[in-house]
Design an enzyme around this catalytic site. Structure first.
Site, PDB file in Angstrom:
ATOM      1  N   ARG A   1       0.819  -1.221   0.000  1.00 12.49           N
ATOM      2  CA  ARG A   1       0.000   0.000   0.000  1.00 12.49           C
ATOM      3  C   ARG A   1       0.844   1.260   0.000  1.00 12.49           C
ATOM      4  O   ARG A   1       0.335   2.351   0.154  1.00 12.49           O
ATOM      5  CB  ARG A   1      -0.887   0.010   1.253  1.00 12.49           C
ATOM      6  CG  ARG A   1      -2.090  -0.896   1.138  1.00 12.49           C
ATOM      7  CD  ARG A   1      -2.963  -0.775   2.337  1.00 12.49           C
ATOM      8  NE  ARG A   1      -2.211  -1.046   3.565  1.00 12.49           N
ATOM      9  CZ  ARG A   1      -2.745  -1.163   4.761  1.00 12.49           C
ATOM     10  NH1 ARG A   1      -4.033  -1.006   4.918  1.00 12.49           N
ATOM     11  NH2 ARG A   1      -2.006  -1.434   5.814  1.00 12.49           N
TER      12      ARG A   1
ATOM     13  N   LYS B   1       4.645 -18.396   7.728  1.00 14.76           N
ATOM     14  CA  LYS B   1       4.109 -18.796   9.014  1.00 14.76           C
ATOM     15  C   LYS B   1       3.823 -17.565   9.873  1.00 14.76           C
ATOM     16  O   LYS B   1       4.403 -16.524   9.598  1.00 14.76           O
ATOM     17  CB  LYS B   1       5.082 -19.738   9.729  1.00 14.76           C
ATOM     18  CG  LYS B   1       6.467 -19.089   9.937  1.00 14.76           C
ATOM     19  CD  LYS B   1       7.020 -19.233  11.293  1.00 14.76           C
ATOM     20  CE  LYS B   1       6.405 -18.399  12.355  1.00 14.76           C
ATOM     21  NZ  LYS B   1       7.231 -17.328  12.928  1.00 14.76           N
TER      22      LYS B   1
ATOM     23  N   HIS C   1      11.365 -21.178   7.538  1.00 13.24           N
ATOM     24  CA  HIS C   1      12.729 -20.907   7.062  1.00 13.24           C
ATOM     25  C   HIS C   1      13.778 -21.703   7.830  1.00 13.24           C
ATOM     26  O   HIS C   1      14.902 -21.840   7.364  1.00 13.24           O
ATOM     27  CB  HIS C   1      13.020 -19.397   7.045  1.00 13.24           C
ATOM     28  CG  HIS C   1      13.299 -18.789   8.384  1.00 13.24           C
ATOM     29  ND1 HIS C   1      12.309 -18.419   9.248  1.00 13.24           N
ATOM     30  CD2 HIS C   1      14.456 -18.483   9.007  1.00 13.24           C
ATOM     31  CE1 HIS C   1      12.847 -17.902  10.337  1.00 13.24           C
ATOM     32  NE2 HIS C   1      14.161 -17.933  10.225  1.00 13.24           N
TER      33      HIS C   1
ATOM     34  N   GLU D   1      17.213 -15.814  21.515  1.00 10.97           N
ATOM     35  CA  GLU D   1      17.461 -14.589  20.749  1.00 10.97           C
ATOM     36  C   GLU D   1      17.729 -13.426  21.690  1.00 10.97           C
ATOM     37  O   GLU D   1      17.145 -13.370  22.788  1.00 10.97           O
ATOM     38  CB  GLU D   1      16.233 -14.246  19.899  1.00 10.97           C
ATOM     39  CG  GLU D   1      15.860 -15.308  18.901  1.00 10.97           C
ATOM     40  CD  GLU D   1      14.660 -14.874  18.073  1.00 10.97           C
ATOM     41  OE1 GLU D   1      14.875 -14.373  16.959  1.00 10.97           O
ATOM     42  OE2 GLU D   1      13.520 -15.003  18.552  1.00 10.97           O
TER      43      GLU D   1
ATOM     44  N   HIS E   1       8.912 -23.681  13.972  1.00 16.79           N
ATOM     45  CA  HIS E   1      10.353 -23.926  13.870  1.00 16.79           C
ATOM     46  C   HIS E   1      10.826 -25.065  14.786  1.00 16.79           C
ATOM     47  O   HIS E   1      11.519 -25.973  14.354  1.00 16.79           O
ATOM     48  CB  HIS E   1      11.161 -22.675  14.231  1.00 16.79           C
ATOM     49  CG  HIS E   1      10.831 -21.468  13.397  1.00 16.79           C
ATOM     50  ND1 HIS E   1      10.511 -21.543  12.069  1.00 16.79           N
ATOM     51  CD2 HIS E   1      10.784 -20.142  13.707  1.00 16.79           C
ATOM     52  CE1 HIS E   1      10.289 -20.320  11.600  1.00 16.79           C
ATOM     53  NE2 HIS E   1      10.451 -19.456  12.578  1.00 16.79           N
TER      54      HIS E   1
ATOM     55  N   LYS F   1      12.970 -14.465  23.761  1.00 12.02           N
ATOM     56  CA  LYS F   1      13.492 -13.186  23.269  1.00 12.02           C
ATOM     57  C   LYS F   1      14.207 -12.496  24.423  1.00 12.02           C
ATOM     58  O   LYS F   1      13.913 -12.749  25.583  1.00 12.02           O
ATOM     59  CB  LYS F   1      12.351 -12.292  22.782  1.00 12.02           C
ATOM     60  CG  LYS F   1      11.493 -12.945  21.708  1.00 12.02           C
ATOM     61  CD  LYS F   1      11.619 -12.211  20.404  1.00 12.02           C
ATOM     62  CE  LYS F   1      10.740 -12.804  19.328  1.00 12.02           C
ATOM     63  NZ  LYS F   1      11.501 -13.368  18.207  1.00 12.02           N
TER      64      LYS F   1
HETATM   65  C1  BG6 Z   1      10.557 -15.882  12.897  1.00  7.20           C
HETATM   66  C2  BG6 Z   1       9.853 -15.405  14.130  1.00  7.20           C
HETATM   67  O1  BG6 Z   1       9.811 -16.892  12.269  1.00  7.20           O
HETATM   68  O2  BG6 Z   1      11.834 -16.401  13.242  1.00  7.20           O
HETATM   69  C3  BG6 Z   1      10.683 -14.353  14.834  1.00  7.20           C
HETATM   70  O3  BG6 Z   1       8.590 -14.876  13.773  1.00  7.20           O
HETATM   71  C4  BG6 Z   1      12.078 -14.851  15.089  1.00  7.20           C
HETATM   72  O4  BG6 Z   1      10.065 -13.939  16.027  1.00  7.20           O
HETATM   73  C5  BG6 Z   1      12.696 -15.433  13.829  1.00  7.20           C
HETATM   74  O5  BG6 Z   1      12.859 -13.772  15.566  1.00  7.20           O
HETATM   75  C6  BG6 Z   1      14.016 -16.122  14.134  1.00  7.20           C
HETATM   76  O6  BG6 Z   1      14.628 -16.494  12.930  1.00  7.20           O
HETATM   77  P1  BG6 Z   1      16.211 -16.644  12.878  1.00  7.20           P
HETATM   78  O7  BG6 Z   1      16.472 -17.181  11.513  1.00  7.20           O
HETATM   79  O8  BG6 Z   1      16.779 -15.286  13.116  1.00  7.20           O
HETATM   80  O9  BG6 Z   1      16.566 -17.607  13.968  1.00  7.20           O
END
Ligand code: BG6
Length: 495
Positions: free
Chosen positions: A53, A152, A182, A220, A244, A343
């Site tokens: 947008r 996702k 991913h 993280e 994941h 986190k």
């Molecule tokens: C995402 C989550 O799918 O994966 C995020 O929504 C997360 O919250 C991220 O930070 C982590 O991915 P990676 O590849 O940095 O471990």
């Protein structure tokens, strides 16, 4: 331009990214497409069409992408000539994907490209997936060679996931639908398959007779930052575990597939998800724990708490969770899997730790308290690699002294090349039509079926997540969860 220049080229394609100026597109998708274009895998006559947008025209979008790529692509991989060429492949269309207006401009842009592979990447909320699919269909844009990529989380519970799958499935056939996780594109995660199934050494030990337990940690240092709106309605279980971490569990625990075929691998993963012992009611209190970060410091830098990032709202969303999973089948019965993710933790580190059972009897003096058992550690990030902890004799005279040392296989040191980002691999898989590393509908729904009772029990408990200071290792209950079973979290890389 690079040593990888002889990699296979994809057929010319059109990649349409909905949510084309969003965080995911800017930080991950466009850099991944750029890097594959640098290596010639995405041909220079392919087109990348962002839909958002934002009101940008092609020139404005190209400027935005150029600035972003300069910021996020590692300098060693950056190439100005390739960038100039890549920018000419980019287009931007302004449209409200949540609205009703026909996709006229998109249809005009895609006209005459029916013979090409067409990828619709839906980098937006899953509530919009059905509507976008229907509008693509109404505009006559879904061709035989079209594929749709769903980011996702798909839905926020089992019923909504089914609804999204039904709506998208009304337009695209299952084999045209790529549900991306991913984590499955990460180098170490793919290497897990190779390690397990290309080495004869491990597989005979890969069961509850030899393995005491498995730990999976995704820790993280980042907070929720600009994603607070999404995250607060999601939380760690939905955001990380349902997809994941459960996918990692599947790859560790699945039976050897007969081939690397798309269905063979996904059939085995599904069996693991279906074998997860359901958690509900009092099991949930015993086997799971939740936390939420409060103000603290990460790497010495003060950071706000989660609620401050939400402007002081009294949220009870978990930003950390740890839990014990049991897999009810012959291979794994008696070997718990412990998962944790959070986190604003002390360090960024993601690992799978396979802890073997100790030797049954020690012949070495001075080892009455036992000999440290072997550990296999697969590090997803940072410093991707695999370590096997073995016990050896400390060199020197004066008796036999035992010491555990890691046999270290660091990918960066061994292979001396940049490890591609997961999205680079997965986007090419979509373009070449290989869904092996993507989640099938039944997998997503099986994962939700396991997750949902945990969410329900948490909601019914009325308890808030335990606070933990940002920059710490999570709430004390996470430590207690393992200590109760006489075990500890593997902390080597975390403190
Ligand atoms: C995402 C989550 O799918 O994966 C995020 O929504 C997360 O919250 C991220 O930070 C982590 O991915 P990676 O590849 O940095 O471990």
């Amino acid at each position: 331009m690079s040593a990888m220049a002889d990699l296979p080229r994809m057929d010319p394609c059109d990649v349409v990214v909905f949510g084309g100026t969003g965080d995911l597109a800017m930080r991950k998708l466009l850099p991944a497409l750029y890097l594959r274009a640098c290596d010639g895998q995405i041909t220079s006559d392919s087109r990348i069409i962002a839909v958002s947008r934002s009101g940008l025209d092609d020139a404005g979008f190209r400027d935005k992408v150029a600035a972003e790529l300069q910021a996020v692509v590692p300098p060693s991989a950056f190439d100005q000539v390739s960038l100039d060429r890549f920018l000419t492949q980019l287009h931007h269309i302004t449209a409200d994907v949540a609205g009703e207006a026909p996709f006229g401009e998109l249809a005009a842009t895609l006209a005459h490209g029916e013979h090409r592979t067409r990828v619709f990447y839906l980098a937006c909320a899953s509530g919009l997936f059905g509507r976008i699919s229907a509008r693509l269909h109404d505009a006559g844009l879904v061709t035989e060679r079209s594929r749709v990529v769903l980011e996702k989380p798909i839905g926020h519970d089992l019923a909504s996931a089914r609804r999204v799958n039904d709506e998208v499935g009304a337009v695209f056939r299952e084999e045209q639908i790529y549900r991306i996780d991913h984590y499955l594109g990460k180098e170490t995660v793919q290497n897990l398959l190779v390690l397990r199934f290309a080495n004869a050494l491990l597989e005979p030990q890969w069961n509850s007779a030899a393995i005491d337990h498995v730990q999976i940690t995704v820790s993280e240092t980042i907070g929720v930052g600009g994603r607070a709106g999404y995250y607060d309605s999601s939380g760690a279980l939905r955001d990380m575990v349902q997809n994941h971490l459960l996918q990692l569990v599947c790859l560790v625990a699945m039976e050897p597939p007969t081939t690397l075929d798309r269905e063979a691998v996904r059939d085995e993963k599904l069996k693991v998800l279906q074998a997860l012992r359901p958690l509900s009611g009092s099991d949930v209190a015993l086997c799971t724990t939740r936390g939420q970060y409060t103000p603290g410091a990460v790497d010495g830098i003060p950071v706000p708490g989660y609620r401050d990032e939400l402007d002081g709202a009294q949220s009870t969303t978990e930003t950390f969770t740890a839990l014990r999973l049991d897999i009810a089948n012959w291979r794994w019965s008696g070997t718990p899997f412990y998962l944790r993710t959070g986190k604003r933790m002390a360090r960024q580190a993601s690992e799978i730790v396979v802890q073997f059972r100790p030797v049954p009897h020690s012949i070495f003096p001075g080892t009455a308290s036992g000999i440290a058992p072997n550990r296999l550690i697969m590090r997803l990030q940072p410093d991707e690699g695999v370590r096997l902890h073995v016990v050896t004799k400390e060199p020197g005279p004066g008796g036999v002294r035992l010491r555990q040392v890691p046999l270290n296989l660091s990918f960066a040191e061994t292979f001396q090349s940049r490890l591609p980002d997961a999205y680079e691999r997965l986007l090419l898989d979509v373009i070449r039509g290989n869904p092996t590393l993507f989640m099938r509908r039944d997998e997503v729904e099986a994962a939700w079926a396991w997750t949902e009772p945990v969410l329900a029990a948490w909601a019914a408990s009325g308890e808030a997540p335990q606070p933990y200071p940002a920059g710490s290792g999570g709430p004390p209950a996470a430590t207690a969860l393992l200590q109760r079973d006489g075990r500890n979290w593997h902390e080597e890389d975390f403190q």
